[in-house]
Structure formats: C-alpha cells, structure tokens
Design a protein around this motif. Structure first.
Motif, mmCIF file in Angstrom:
data_model
loop_
_atom_site.group_PDB
_atom_site.id
_atom_site.type_symbol
_atom_site.label_atom_id
_atom_site.label_comp_id
_atom_site.label_asym_id
_atom_site.label_seq_id
_atom_site.Cartn_x
_atom_site.Cartn_y
_atom_site.Cartn_z
ATOM 1 N N GLU A 101 0.804 -1.217 0.000
ATOM 2 C CA GLU A 101 0.000 0.000 0.000
ATOM 3 C C GLU A 101 0.844 1.277 0.000
ATOM 4 O OE1 GLU A 101 -3.306 0.018 -0.439
ATOM 5 O OE2 GLU A 101 -3.128 -2.147 -0.592
ATOM 6 N N VAL A 102 2.157 1.146 -0.094
ATOM 7 C CA VAL A 102 3.014 2.335 -0.170
ATOM 8 C C VAL A 102 2.618 3.112 -1.415
ATOM 9 C CG1 VAL A 102 5.367 3.144 -0.548
ATOM 10 C CG2 VAL A 102 4.934 1.332 1.095
ATOM 11 N N GLY A 103 2.397 4.390 -1.245
ATOM 12 C CA GLY A 103 1.968 5.230 -2.356
ATOM 13 C C GLY A 103 0.472 5.468 -2.385
ATOM 14 N N THR A 104 -0.276 4.626 -1.689
ATOM 15 C CA THR A 104 -1.721 4.819 -1.573
ATOM 16 C C THR A 104 -1.969 5.844 -0.476
ATOM 17 O OG1 THR A 104 -2.051 2.498 -2.141
ATOM 18 C CG2 THR A 104 -3.907 3.635 -1.125
ATOM 19 N N PRO A 105 -2.893 6.765 -0.663
ATOM 20 C CA PRO A 105 -3.193 7.714 0.419
ATOM 21 C C PRO A 105 -3.562 6.968 1.702
ATOM 22 C CG PRO A 105 -4.269 8.396 -1.599
ATOM 23 C CD PRO A 105 -3.685 7.042 -1.868
ATOM 24 N N PRO A 106 -3.000 7.378 2.840
ATOM 25 C CA PRO A 106 -3.259 6.667 4.096
ATOM 26 C C PRO A 106 -4.739 6.530 4.438
ATOM 27 C CG PRO A 106 -1.485 8.236 4.382
ATOM 28 C CD PRO A 106 -2.043 8.468 3.012
ATOM 29 N N VAL A 107 -5.543 7.520 4.084
ATOM 30 C CA VAL A 107 -6.976 7.443 4.382
ATOM 31 C C VAL A 107 -7.602 6.262 3.630
ATOM 32 C CG1 VAL A 107 -9.176 8.646 4.172
ATOM 33 C CG2 VAL A 107 -7.142 9.910 4.856
#
Length: 75
Positions: free
Chosen positions: A35-41
């Motif tokens: 999920e690196v690069g995906t917005p944390p929300v």
C-alpha cells in the motif's frame, strides 16, 4: 493479591522466553508494504483501521524490511 502476583510472574517468564502476548495481526508486512503510495486514508479504510493505526503499522513494516535487508548484507 496472590493471583495477580502469579499472573505477573507468568507474564514475565513468558517475556523472558521470547513470547509476545496479544492477538496476531491480520496484516502481513507484505500486504501493508503493497500500500506504499496509496493515500493513508484509503489504505486505512481498506483494512478497516484508523489512519494513525495504519501509519504506525506501515512504519513498523518498513523498519522490519530495512532490518531484514541490512542483516542479510552484513552476514
């Protein structure tokens, strides 16, 4: 009183033996690192957790990955 003391002694013995209490995580480091690069929300919502909880889990996964790679190089 005595039950508390025995419980605490047992927990301490388990820690010395390298045991870690608590529920196992449903997320592996690989899943979190994907999920690196995906917005944390968005990532937190995907896993059903809070944003700070996801960030904490992500940082821990990154640190373990760095340790794994650097220990491999040193060996």
């Amino acid at each position: 009183a005595i039950a508390y003391e025995r419980t605490m002694a047992g927990l301490e013995a388990a820690r010395r033996a390298g045991k870690k209490g608590g529920r196992k995580s449903h997320l592996t480091d690989d899943v979190v690192l994907a999920e690196v690069g995906t917005p944390p929300v968005e990532a937190a919502a995907k896993f059903g957790m809070s944003v700070p909880g996801f960030k904490k889990r992500l940082v821990a996964a990154i640190q373990r990955e760095i340790e794994r790679k650097t220990s491999y190089v040193e060996s």
